[in-house]
Design an enzyme around this catalytic site. Structure first.
Site, mmCIF file in Angstrom:
data_model
loop_
_atom_site.group_PDB
_atom_site.id
_atom_site.type_symbol
_atom_site.label_atom_id
_atom_site.label_comp_id
_atom_site.label_asym_id
_atom_site.label_seq_id
_atom_site.Cartn_x
_atom_site.Cartn_y
_atom_site.Cartn_z
ATOM 1 N N TRP A 160 0.840 -1.195 0.000
ATOM 2 C CA TRP A 160 0.000 0.000 0.000
ATOM 3 C C TRP A 160 0.876 1.247 0.000
ATOM 4 O O TRP A 160 1.417 1.633 1.038
ATOM 5 C CB TRP A 160 -0.913 -0.003 1.232
ATOM 6 C CG TRP A 160 -1.917 -1.117 1.178
ATOM 7 C CD1 TRP A 160 -3.136 -1.075 0.567
ATOM 8 C CD2 TRP A 160 -1.791 -2.433 1.729
ATOM 9 N NE1 TRP A 160 -3.763 -2.285 0.704
ATOM 10 C CE2 TRP A 160 -2.971 -3.138 1.404
ATOM 11 C CE3 TRP A 160 -0.789 -3.100 2.463
ATOM 12 C CZ2 TRP A 160 -3.198 -4.450 1.783
ATOM 13 C CZ3 TRP A 160 -1.006 -4.413 2.840
ATOM 14 C CH2 TRP A 160 -2.199 -5.082 2.499
ATOM 15 N N HIS A 184 -6.952 1.922 2.119
ATOM 16 C CA HIS A 184 -8.034 0.988 1.826
ATOM 17 C C HIS A 184 -9.144 1.216 2.854
ATOM 18 O O HIS A 184 -8.976 2.026 3.769
ATOM 19 C CB HIS A 184 -7.555 -0.477 1.817
ATOM 20 C CG HIS A 184 -6.713 -0.890 3.011
ATOM 21 N ND1 HIS A 184 -6.204 -2.152 3.167
ATOM 22 C CD2 HIS A 184 -6.307 -0.199 4.115
ATOM 23 C CE1 HIS A 184 -5.517 -2.224 4.291
ATOM 24 N NE2 HIS A 184 -5.569 -1.058 4.871
ATOM 25 N N ARG A 210 -3.772 6.534 -2.593
ATOM 26 C CA ARG A 210 -2.454 5.899 -2.619
ATOM 27 C C ARG A 210 -1.458 6.793 -3.347
ATOM 28 O O ARG A 210 -1.834 7.486 -4.300
ATOM 29 C CB ARG A 210 -2.520 4.538 -3.289
ATOM 30 C CG ARG A 210 -3.146 3.524 -2.362
ATOM 31 C CD ARG A 210 -3.045 2.114 -2.829
ATOM 32 N NE ARG A 210 -4.073 1.339 -2.134
ATOM 33 C CZ ARG A 210 -4.406 0.096 -2.416
ATOM 34 N NH1 ARG A 210 -3.778 -0.543 -3.392
ATOM 35 N NH2 ARG A 210 -5.342 -0.522 -1.733
ATOM 36 N N GLN A 224 -13.367 2.180 -2.321
ATOM 37 C CA GLN A 224 -13.439 0.749 -2.046
ATOM 38 C C GLN A 224 -14.727 0.464 -1.306
ATOM 39 O O GLN A 224 -15.337 1.357 -0.705
ATOM 40 C CB GLN A 224 -12.259 0.298 -1.161
ATOM 41 C CG GLN A 224 -10.961 0.088 -1.929
ATOM 42 C CD GLN A 224 -9.927 -0.681 -1.127
ATOM 43 O OE1 GLN A 224 -10.043 -0.848 0.100
ATOM 44 N NE2 GLN A 224 -8.894 -1.147 -1.798
ATOM 45 N N VAL A 267 -6.064 -11.740 6.384
ATOM 46 C CA VAL A 267 -6.929 -12.910 6.192
ATOM 47 C C VAL A 267 -6.092 -14.177 6.053
ATOM 48 O O VAL A 267 -4.962 -14.140 5.597
ATOM 49 C CB VAL A 267 -7.847 -12.750 4.949
ATOM 50 C CG1 VAL A 267 -9.015 -11.834 5.238
ATOM 51 C CG2 VAL A 267 -7.062 -12.270 3.742
ATOM 52 N N ALA A 321 -13.895 -11.532 5.432
ATOM 53 C CA ALA A 321 -13.834 -10.133 5.004
ATOM 54 C C ALA A 321 -13.582 -10.102 3.509
ATOM 55 O O ALA A 321 -13.116 -11.076 2.929
ATOM 56 C CB ALA A 321 -12.717 -9.404 5.741
HETATM 57 N N1 DAH Z 1 -7.785 -4.006 1.576
HETATM 58 C C1 DAH Z 1 -7.377 -4.785 0.429
HETATM 59 C C2 DAH Z 1 -6.704 -3.867 -0.597
HETATM 60 O O1 DAH Z 1 -6.841 -2.699 -0.517
HETATM 61 C C3 DAH Z 1 -8.571 -5.469 -0.207
HETATM 62 C C4 DAH Z 1 -9.031 -6.600 0.634
HETATM 63 C C5 DAH Z 1 -8.560 -7.863 0.414
HETATM 64 C C6 DAH Z 1 -9.921 -6.378 1.675
HETATM 65 C C7 DAH Z 1 -8.971 -8.935 1.185
HETATM 66 C C8 DAH Z 1 -10.329 -7.435 2.479
HETATM 67 C C9 DAH Z 1 -9.844 -8.717 2.216
HETATM 68 O O2 DAH Z 1 -11.184 -7.260 3.485
HETATM 69 O O3 DAH Z 1 -10.266 -9.740 2.982
HETATM 70 O O4 DAH Z 1 -6.029 -4.351 -1.461
#
Ligand code: DAH
Length: 353
Positions: A160, A184, A210, A224, A267, A321
């Site tokens: 990120w 995010h 970003r 998002q 995760v 998630a």
């Molecule tokens: N936050 C991640 C991103 O910005 C996207 C994401 C991936 C969110 C997996 C989630 C997850 O909640 O389980 O790339």
């Protein structure tokens, strides 16, 4: 004692009345009445002159009387003329209005395409029992990273590219926490779980940022939509069932879905989810770059460390998630080729939606 000559009075009166008439708005009945009362009314200036005539010698009286009467007639006539002029001017103006010309089209406002798709995504989840919540765009690194199992100085943070916000030394909190523009919507996971016990079932739309060079598929600002479910007995089957139902609602009833392993620190296991291409039903086309599949989001089972970090009992609770980019989904659905259109404020683009 010398009486003022009535004819002098009449001359002055005539001048006053005519100049007042010149600026009189004869389309205003109140103003006309006021003028009439002042000059021609029962206690008006002309009547006053006429009343004064009695004191004059007979010869002069007749002369002055005739003059006063003729002035009265003249003033009334001038008033009438002025009225006709005003009416004519109004009629002329009315004629210049061509009611057969087509009217000017009113531009109708509408919601931004990002807002439209975000609302559609959120309501699909709302109907499945998710509650919509929103959080801050300026965020502590604790929520954006630490609580999500992305420790400081860990290479996972490189994923990120972060826009940090400078804080003067004196304003920094004792624990050295820094602030940033959230990269995010995942930081809302910690914020939500910190203030409530399971069951949790939330959907989080929001703007993210970003530090990124922009091109057709990358913007430094974008949206998002995050989802989080935590409860007793939540399994990967729940994740699949929920996201499958979502894909059918947004992309059509015949969609098939595919999950592949992917890595996100918060995760375990982590996956990315694809749908079979709605452009070619999986046969291969421009939209899916001939692969037949389109990746639409990241997801996974919430890492036990994330649950533990907010004090949840990891022996009792599990969760899943997911996170997706609504601009990307809109691009796929409407065949938009450049993500930069969304924030360039060009009406030629915006008014297509
Ligand atoms: N936050 C991640 C991103 O910005 C996207 C994401 C991936 C969110 C997996 C989630 C997850 O909640 O389980 O790339």
């Amino acid at each position: 004692m010398t009486e003022p000559l009535p004819t002098t009075d009449l001359k002055q009166l005539s001048e006053d009345a005519l100049s007042a008439l010149q600026v009189l708005d004869t389309s205003d009945p109140g103003a006309v009445e006021k003028w009439r009362v002042e000059f021609l009314g029962r206690n008006g200036r002309l009547t006053t002159v006429l009343r004064g005539l009695g004191a004059l010698p007979a010869e002069q009286r007749r002369e002055a009387g005739a003059a006063a009467n003729s002035l009265k007639e003249q003033l009334e006539q001038r008033l009438e003329e002025k009225r006709t002029q005003t009416l004519a001017a109004q009629a002329a103006r009315a004629e210049s209005l061509d009611i057969s010309l087509p009217g000017r089209r009113m531009r109708r406002g509408r919601l931004h395409p990002s807002t439209q798709i975000i609302r559609e995504i959120c309501s699909a989840f709302n109907e499945m029992g998710f509650q919509t919540v929103e959080g801050p765009e300026v965020e502590w690194e604790r929520y954006n990273f630490d609580l999500l199992n992305i420790p400081r100085d860990h290479p996972a943070r490189d994923k990120w590219d972060t826009i940090w916000i400078e804080q003067p030394e004196s304003r920094r909190p004792p624990d050295g926490q820094r602030i940033l523009l959230r990269t995010h919507t995942s930081p809302m996971q910690g914020r939500v779980m910190e203030r409530q016990q399971p069951p949790v079932r939330v959907i989080v739309p929001g703007k993210c940022y970003r530090f990124e060079a922009t091109d057709a598929t990358h913007e430094w600002q974008f949206h998002q939509v995050e989802g989080l479910v935590v409860d007793e007995g939540v399994t990967f089957a729940d994740l699949k069932g929920t996201l499958y139902e979502f894909a059918r609602r947004i992309f059509g009833a015949n969609r098939r879905v595919r999950f592949r392993c992917d890595f996100f620190p918060f995760v375990e296991p982590g996956v990315d989810m694809s749908i079979d291409c709605f452009g070619c039903d999986g046969k291969g086309c421009r939209i899916c770059k001939n692969s037949g599949w389109i990746e639409i989001m990241g997801a996974g089972m919430v890492h036990p460390k994330v649950l533990a970090a907010v004090g949840y009992d990891t022996a009792r609770y599990t969760g899943f998630a997911f996170g997706m980019g609504p601009e990307r989904i809109a691009m796929l659905r409407y065949g938009i080729e450049d993500i930069r259109h969304f924030f360039s404020n060009d009406l030629r683009f915006l008014s297509q939606f």
